[in-house]
Structure formats: structure tokens, C-alpha cells
Design a protein around this motif. Structure first.
Motif, PDB file in Angstrom:
ATOM      1  N   SER A 193       0.047   2.342  -5.512  1.00  0.00           N
ATOM      2  CA  SER A 193      -0.420   2.173  -4.132  1.00  0.00           C
ATOM      3  C   SER A 193      -0.663   0.726  -3.749  1.00  0.00           C
ATOM      4  N   THR A 241      -2.641   7.699   3.337  1.00  0.00           N
ATOM      5  CA  THR A 241      -2.204   7.296   2.004  1.00  0.00           C
ATOM      6  C   THR A 241      -2.181   5.776   1.877  1.00  0.00           C
ATOM      7  N   GLN A 279       4.721   9.232  -6.233  1.00  0.00           N
ATOM      8  CA  GLN A 279       3.517   9.899  -5.764  1.00  0.00           C
ATOM      9  C   GLN A 279       3.656  11.397  -5.926  1.00  0.00           C
TER      10      GLN A 279
END
Length: 851
Positions: free
Chosen positions: A424, A159, A448
Motif C-alpha cells: 500500500s 483503500t 491485494q
């Protein structure tokens, strides 16, 4: 004095079919230039085979590597001599793992393996990038993410690091050829007789330098730009962006546009290679770097420009900036909650804080909740911080793979010190990170939606802690969690209670749609009051914004004869009717089918739509005001990359009278000509099974209201609702955040909801409804038996949306005071529980969506 030599891009090499000496030289050259191959390959690193039986010498270097597909554990590897001293924490490497090779991150250096098995340690296969792709603080952040959000460490790494980087994709490169040695007239004459084509190429390069290359029939769109240090400012804007960003020093001379490709030249690659091997020409390679929003949108300058001169700050803005600057000067971790009303100039405080960081040599991250807001933010920052000598990087999900790679590596190499992006972006490898700004920190889009279920705001606070940096959380309607932390002294509170230039807040009028129905024959889309207000704005040539958080034409198709509602075959949700395409679409799984003309249950042709979305509202609006320019802005109209920017640019330029849209127009936008903000259905977010429903309704109303009256003209806000006396609506009407806060906190305390305690949502899903429910029941019994005092358990129960994408869903809620302790125990118990193969479970820590 030797004249500057020209450089000309050429294409991919072919094997030169010359003499044996030339072939050997070319082979050596190819081996030397292996890492600069111009081909785009996913796995471009040389394959090396480790010798597991080689006994290490005393000076052998060992590291621990965390593979992306290694089950969440680190492995020890030997560093070969050619990589010694180059592998640092956060470096991307290629390693042998079992019978295959994998990519991983250097997790620990200076490892000392036990002598008994040190000789069996395998070697690294390759060092993929010359600089670490993750910073040491980000590695610590990954460990915290795994512990707090109950996720495997390798899943966290996947991620944190973009796929285009972690898969070992090499940068896009371009090759250039230039003259290495100028020939005398005598040498040139001999050269013409011996190698006619090579001599022609040599003369081409000379003519290219003097601007006479057009005689060799280059295409009309070929542009030749001198890339000299003293003349770059003379290039046209579209030319600057096409030039390579990392041209080697020897190529800092006349450069052909990358538009000059092999097909446009009258020479084959064999001729080019031969001239290079002869030593008369030389080859250089540059990395082609792409910079998002610089600027691929032709309307970027048509009304979106921002003044470069900073405005004078008022007393409250100055106090907030001084407070943040003091924290920055102390170089200690602190979180500031900047609670500023809409239109109060919070962005100016952000810019002032960022400027101080950049001038001191530090780096900063600016997080925004929506991709749609990124261009406007970037434009403002580039305009105001252009003198700070740093590249501003953009980061969000709409970037191409190449743009993402270039942006990440620019930060890893220290070439960029300011990043603007969505959620992100918080993981960016910025060096000397001193400031993190989270604008509109209350927005649920910072959360998320898949494992690991991290919240960008909370990650920003923890990363600032790791870096001894300052984190600024800004909002006109802060989340209850953030304000609770500020009230308890965990965050430092800075308040701005007045709008810029003491502009008045627009009055909010609540329209009771129950009464409106009696006068409009059941039509509930636009009230008479709203229609009259829109007409007044059109007559005064002012602009209006209308908000409706429901896209499509109608939210359901219902048969009045049998009561059948057409639902998605894969989800427990009604299909939304999209009249423009004559389709019915599921907004959960994107299932699409043709719009029904008859009831599929009883065959009745009387099937009717119920409820309305933005498509229906747009149709009615254009019928009422046929001469007005009304534009709809929602996910269905944003099919093109720059459509959002174009619409906002036209709106700012006054080409659009009425802008109708979903939540993407509800925040962060500043249009001085907007004097009316209308909310068509304030009940959309109020009557949902979510303990945050009241908070989100209040935030939404205040944010939309803040779009009106931001210029010199007074604004007005009209809110249509069927529940006019609901507490969040009344508090929003008075813009009374403090009273709403006290009322909502008291209600949350009564039921033990956040921020009083933390919540973990345990989701169970599978295609067999009975098996999913049975598994959830067994897990709840197992948890109460083995950890009765771990947390308060509520459930299991079906999710509000019980079925999505053919998966039936149940959930259990855990209420606890210590998340890390609870997550750790839950993970241990999960490993001991006999899970059915067909049931998947997910842990969502601090959830924001319970649907």
C-alpha cells in the motif's frame, strides 16, 4: 542580551477559577487554540451548519467532493470564505451529506454550477488538514484503479487513504510553557507577596533554565535536554526521538523531555493558566511525530549494521545503474526490469538510482514484498543515504495509527522524500515522484486480497506513467508477465548475470525421497544426506537455513481405522495440528479447538498425524542435534513486534546455528556465514491446482538457494522431493531461467493462460451452497446471452477450497485481451442482473491465487 527562556510541558487545561477578566481572557484563548487541543479525538473538527438558501455571490468558489461513503459519485459544494484559496485537489474535507456529515476528498476545483441550482449548493463544513492528503497523480490513479479492477471509486479511495487520515484524526500534540517576560527583582518580590504559587512556578522555570530544577523534587527519571540548534548532536540517541518534530520557532530553546508531565510538577494547572494569562509565561504547542524504526529495537545495532561506504560496482552493476540514470535524466516514463541473479548486488543499483533522485530534489518509493524485510531495507538505506538530507519514512501494516498518520503527513508536507514499505506504500502522497523501485517484483504478496484486488507492481508501473517517472522492477526470478513485457519491448531489460566479487553459485543437489524412505523406516522429514550436511556445518561453525513452507506440527490428523480426517467446521480444509499448544487450527479462518485424542467418528484412540510442518521439523532437528542452537521462524513465533528483527540479528551475530522457517526466510536476506540451504519439501508448491504452480516452485527453489554462499565461503543447496524429474526442479538445479521461461511460456500459450491473455476471476459466495451454484449458472447463461463475444468463459465450477468461513464458493474465469473493456461491460451487466440477497460476487482482475 536576553537569556533564552525555558519551556516546560504541561497537561490538559482546566477552567481557571479566577476573576471575570481572567475568565474572559481564558475563554478567548481557548477559542483561539481550539485546533490545538491536546486530547485525542476521532472527530475534532468544528461542526458548521450550511445555509442552503443563501444566494452565492459572483465570486463564490465551488468544488466537487468525492465522499468516502457516498456511493462512488462526486457532489458539488460551495467553499466558505474562510477556506477560499485553501482547498486544493486532494484536500481532506468534512461535508454535510444528507442528514449527516461525512469526510471526502476534493476531486475537482473551479466547478461552475448551473445558475438555477447554484444557490441550493451546500457549504463545506471544514477543511481538515492544511495540506492536500492526496496528490493530483494519485487521484488519476484512483480513477484507473476503479476502471481496471472493476471497483467502486469510494472503495478505491478507502483503500488508498489510510483510515487514520480519512477519519479526520488530528495529530498528537504536546503543550509547553515558557517565560514570556522576565521580572526585575522588585517585580518578583511583589509577585511573591501577591501570588505565591505563580511566583514559585516562575522561579521554577528560571531554575529549569539554569539546571537547578532538581531542588523542586522532580522524579529521578525526568530528563532535561537543551534543544539548541548547535547542540542537538550532543543528545543521547534515546532523547532525540522523544523530542517533538514540529516545535514552533519560539520554543527552539531549553525543552523539557515529554516525560515531565503534569503529575510530576508541584503546581496545578490553574497556576499554570494564571501565569500565562498574566503575560509572564506563554504557551506553545508542538506536533509529536513518531518515526518507525528509529529505533525501538535494542538489538538494531547488534549485527544488523550496514557499511556506510558504497562498494565498488562491477561492470554489469554499473551498466544497469547508468541505464536507469539515463532514464531519470530524461525525465520520461520508462519501466526497467532488473533481472539480477541472487547475490548480484541489485540493492546497490537501487541505492545508486535513489541517490540520484534525492540529489536532484525528487522523491522515491521503495516497495518490498514482506513486512519482515522492511527493517533490513530501512537500515541499509538510512546508513547509505544519511547525507541526502531527507527523512526516510517506513510504511506497512504493523505500524500504529499514530505512526501511520505521522508518516503520511510528513510526505504530504514534503518533509520526507523517500518511502520504504509494503504494497500500500505505492499510494503515498510524495511530491515530485521520480522513481519507484519494486524489489522481488514476482512475489504474490504484492496482490491485494480484497476489493479492489489491485497488484502493487502493476499499480507502480501505472503511477510512474502518470508522473513521467521511472519504475524499476527487480528480481532474480522475474514473473513471466514482466519478462514477457521486457522481451516484447514494453520494458527495458537490464541483466546482472554474476554474483558480487564473482562468487560461485552454490551447487544444488536433488534428493529423491522415494528412495530415502527405504532407508529411514518411513521418516521423511530429514534425509541422511541433509543430516550429514548439517553436521558438517556445525563442526565447521558455519550456519544453515532450512525452508519448509508449512507451519504447524502436522497438516492433518487421520484415523487409521475408519479413515476419518478431522476438518474445520467452517471450511473445507483439514485442521493443522499444533503440538506445542495441543491445538488443532484452521489456517483459513483461524478456528481453534483442542487436539483430539480419539477419532470423533469411530472413537478409536489410534488417531495419527500425517505430513509435517515447521513445529515437527524443529522437534526432530533438536533431537538429532541437541547441542545446536536451532530456531524456528514462522507466523506462529512472530507474536511480538520485534521478534523477527531479534532473531535475524542473533543469526547474523552467529548466536544461532540453524534457522528453520517458512517463506519469510526465503528471500531478501543476506547472511555471509550461511553455507547450507536445505529445502525440506519442494513439492509443497508444485502439486496444487494452479497454472502458476511450476513458476512458483522454480522461483522458490532459486530464491532459497540464493541464501547460501553469499560470503567468502562456498555454499551448497539440498532439495528434498518426491518428484525429482519435474521440469521446474530440474531447471532450478541448473539455474536456467531462460530455458524455464521458454518451456513455461509454450505451455501457457497452449492453454491461453497469462501472459498470453488477461484473466478475470468471478467469485460467488454464500452460505447456501445450492443457491450459490444456481446463481453462478444463471449468471453464466445471462452473460452468454447479452455479451457472447466479450470474452472466453470457463466455468462455473467449485473453487479448489469450496468452503471458507461458512461460505460456499464457486467461480467463473474470463479470458480476454482488453481488461478495461471487459471490466466495464461486466460492471454494466452486473447492475442489470437480479442478484439474490444472500449471494455475494467479487471480480478479481489478474488473480494470483485461485484457491
Amino acid at each position: 542580551m536576553q537569556n533564552s527562556t525555558p519551556i516546560l510541558r504541561f497537561g490538559k487545561e482546566n477552567v481557571f477559577q479566577g476573576g471575570s477578566e481572567m475568565r474572559e481572557n481564558l475563554a478567548r484563548k481557548r477559542e483561539r487554540d481550539f485546533h490545538f487541543s491536546a486530547e485525542k479525538k476521532m472527530d475534532w473538527f468544528p461542526e458548521t451548519v450550511s445555509n442552503a438558501n443563501q444566494r452565492p455571490d459572483a465570486s463564490a468558489e465551488f468544488v466537487e467532493i468525492m465522499p468516502f461513503d457516498g456511493g462512488g459519485r462526486a457532489y458539488t459544494y460551495r467553499v466558505p470564505a474562510e477556506f477560499s484559496g485553501k482547498t486544493a485537489l486532494g484536500s481532506l474535507v468534512k461535508i454535510p451529506l444528507g442528514s449527516r456529515e461525512n469526510f471526502g476528498i476534493v476531486w475537482k476545483t473551479g466547478v461552475v454550477p448551473a445558475p438555477a441550482w447554484a444557490k441550493k449548493v451546500r457549504d463545506l463544513a471544514a477543511l481538515c488538514v492544511d495540506v492536500p492528503v492526496l496528490t493530483p497523480d494519485t487521484l488519476k490513479l484512483c480513477e484507473w484503479l476503479a476502471a481496471y479492477y472493476a471497483a467502486p471509486l469510494n472503495s478505491v479511495l478507502q483503500t488508498v487513504l489510510p483510515g487514520t487520515v480519512r477519519r479526520g484524526v488530528r495529530p498528537v500534540t504536546e503543550k509547553y510553557v515558557s517565560i514570556a517576560r522576565e521580572l526585575s527583582p522588585e517585580e518578583l518580590e511583589k509577585f511573591r507577596r501577591r501570588a505565591k504559587k505563580q511566583a514559585a512556578l516562575y522561579e521554577f522555570l528560571l531554575n529549569f533554565k539554569t539546571g537547578e530544577a532538581t531542588r523542586l523534587s522532580l522524579p529521578q527519571n525526568t530528563r532535561i535536554f537543551p534543544e539548541k540548534k548547535d547542540s542537538r548532536q550532543e543528545l543521547p540517541n534515546n532523547a532525540k526521538n522523544s523530542l517533538p518534530q514540529h516545535v514552533p520557532a519560539e520554543s527552539d530553546k531549553n525543552v523539557a523531555s515529554p516525560g515531565v508531565i503534569r503529575s510530576s510538577l508541584p503546581f496545578s494547572e490553574n497556576v499554570i493558566n494564571a501565569l500565562i494569562l498574566s503575560g509572564i509565561a506563554k504557551e506553545t504547542v508542538s506536533i509529536k511525530s513518531r518515526l518507525a524504526y528509529n529505533d525501538d529495537f535494542e538489538g538494531g545495532a547488534r549485527g544488523n549494521t550496514v557499511a556506510a561506504l558504497p562498494p565498488d560496482l562491477n561492470a554489469e552493476q554499473r551498466a544497469a545503474l547508468d541505464s536507469i540514470s539515463q532514464s531519470l535524466s530524461e525525465k520520461k516514463f520508462r519501466t526497467h526490469l532488473l533481472h539480477g541473479v541472487t547475490g548480484s548486488g541489485k540493492t546497490e543499483v537501487y541505492i545508486g538510482s535513489i541517490r540520484k533522485v534525492l540529489e536532484d530534489g525528487g522523491s522515491a518509493i521503495f516497495l518490498v514484498p514482506e513486512v519482515a524485510l522492511t527493517p533490513q531495507t530501512v537500515e541499509r538505506l538510512r546508513s547509505r543515504l544519511s547525507d541526502c538530507a531527507t527523512q526516510i519514512v517506513v510504511w506497512h501494516s504493523n505500524l500504529s495509527a499514530g505512526e501511520r498518520y505521522d508518516a503520511w503527513m510528513a510526505m504530504a508536507r514534503g518533509e520526507a522524500r523517500l518511502l520504504v514499505g509494503a504494497r500500500s506504500a505505492i499510494f503515498a502522497p510524495l511530491k515530485n515522484l521520480r522513481l519507484i523501485v519494486v524489489d522481488e517484483e514476482h512475489e504474490p504478496s504484492f496482490k491485494q486480497g480484497e476489493t479492489p484486488f489491485y497488484h502493487g507492481r502493476d499499480v507502480a508501473v501505472f503511477r510512474a506513467h502518470l508522473c513521467n517517472a521511472v519504475c524499476v522492477l527487480g528480481s532474480a526470478t522475474p514473473s513471466l508477465e514482466s519478462f514477457y513485457n521486457a522481451r516484447n519491448g514494453k520494458y527495458f531489460l537490464n541483466r546482472i548475470t554474476k554474483r558480487v566479487d564473482d562468487r560461485a553459485f552454490p551447487p544444488m543437489k536433488i534428493i529423491d525421497m522415494r528412495r530415502e524412505i527405504l532407508h529411514t523406516s518411513g521418516q521423511t522429514t530429514f534425509s541422511r544426506t541433509l543430516i550429514n550436511a548439517l553436521r558438517e556445518r556445525l563442526e565447521r561453525r558455519e550456519q544453515s537455513i532450512l525452508f519448509l513452507n508449512r507451519r504447524g506440527y502436522s497438516r492433518a490428523l487421520i484415523c487409521p481405522d475408519c479413515g476419518h480426517v478431522i476438518t474445520c467446521p467452517h471450511c473445507s480444509s483439514a485442521l493443522t495440528y499444533h503440538r506445542a499448544e495441543e491445538l488443532m487450527r484452521c489456517h483459513l479462518c483461524d478456528h481453534v479447538e483442542p487436539a483430539a485424542s480419539r477419532c470423533p467418528a469411530c472413537g478409536s484412540p489410534k488417531i495419527r498425524w500425517r505430513g509435517f510442518g515447521t513445529q515437527r521439523a524443529e522437534e526432530i532437528l533438536k533431537n538429532i542435534f541437541p547441542d545446536a542452537v536451532a530456531v524456528r521462524l514462522d507466523a506462529d513465533t512472530m507474536s511480538k513486534k520485534n521478534e523477527f528483527r531479534k532473531i535475524l540479528s542473533d543469526f547474523r551475530a552467529g548466536k544461532i546455528d540453524i534457522l528453520l522457517g517458512t517463506q519469510m526466510i526465503a528471500k531478501g536476506l543476506d547472511f555471509p556465514k550461511v553455507t547450507l540451504a536445505g529445502i525440506l519439501d519442494a513439492d509443497v508448491s508444485l502439486h496444487v491446482p494452479d497454472f502458476r504452480a511450476a513458476e512458483r516452485t522454480f522461483q522458490l527453489l532459486v530464491q532459497v538457494a540464493g541464501r547460501a554462499g553469499r560470503g567468502t565461503l562456498e555454499g551448497e543447496v539440498l532439495v528434498q522431493t518426491f518428484t525429482p524429474h519435474a521440469a521446474p526442479i530440474q531447471f532450478a538445479k541448473r539455474a536456467d531461467f531462460d530455458e524455464f521461461l521458454e518451456d513455461e511460456l509454450e505451455r501457457r500459450k497452449e492453454f491461453g493462460y497469462p501472459p498470453q491473455r488477461h484473466v478475470i476471476r468471478h467469485l460467488f459466495r454464500g452460505q447456501n451452497a445450492e443457491l450459490v451454484e444456481e446463481t453462478a449458472d444463471h449468471w453464466a447463461d445471462f452473460l452468454e446471452k447479452h455479451a457472447p463475444d466479450l470474452c472466453e468463459i470457463r466455468g462455473p465450477a467449485p473453487c479448489p477450497t469450496e468452503k471458507i468461513q461458512d461460505n460456499y464458493r464457486f467461480h467463473i474465469w474470463y479470458f480476454c485481451d482488453n481488461v478495461v473493456r471487459a471490466s466495464s461491460h461486466l460492471l454494466q451487466l452486473r447492475n442489470a442482473f437480479p442478484w439474490p440477497q444472500d449471494v455475494i460476487d467479487l471480480l478479481d482482475v489478474d488473480p494470483v491465487d485461485i484457491g
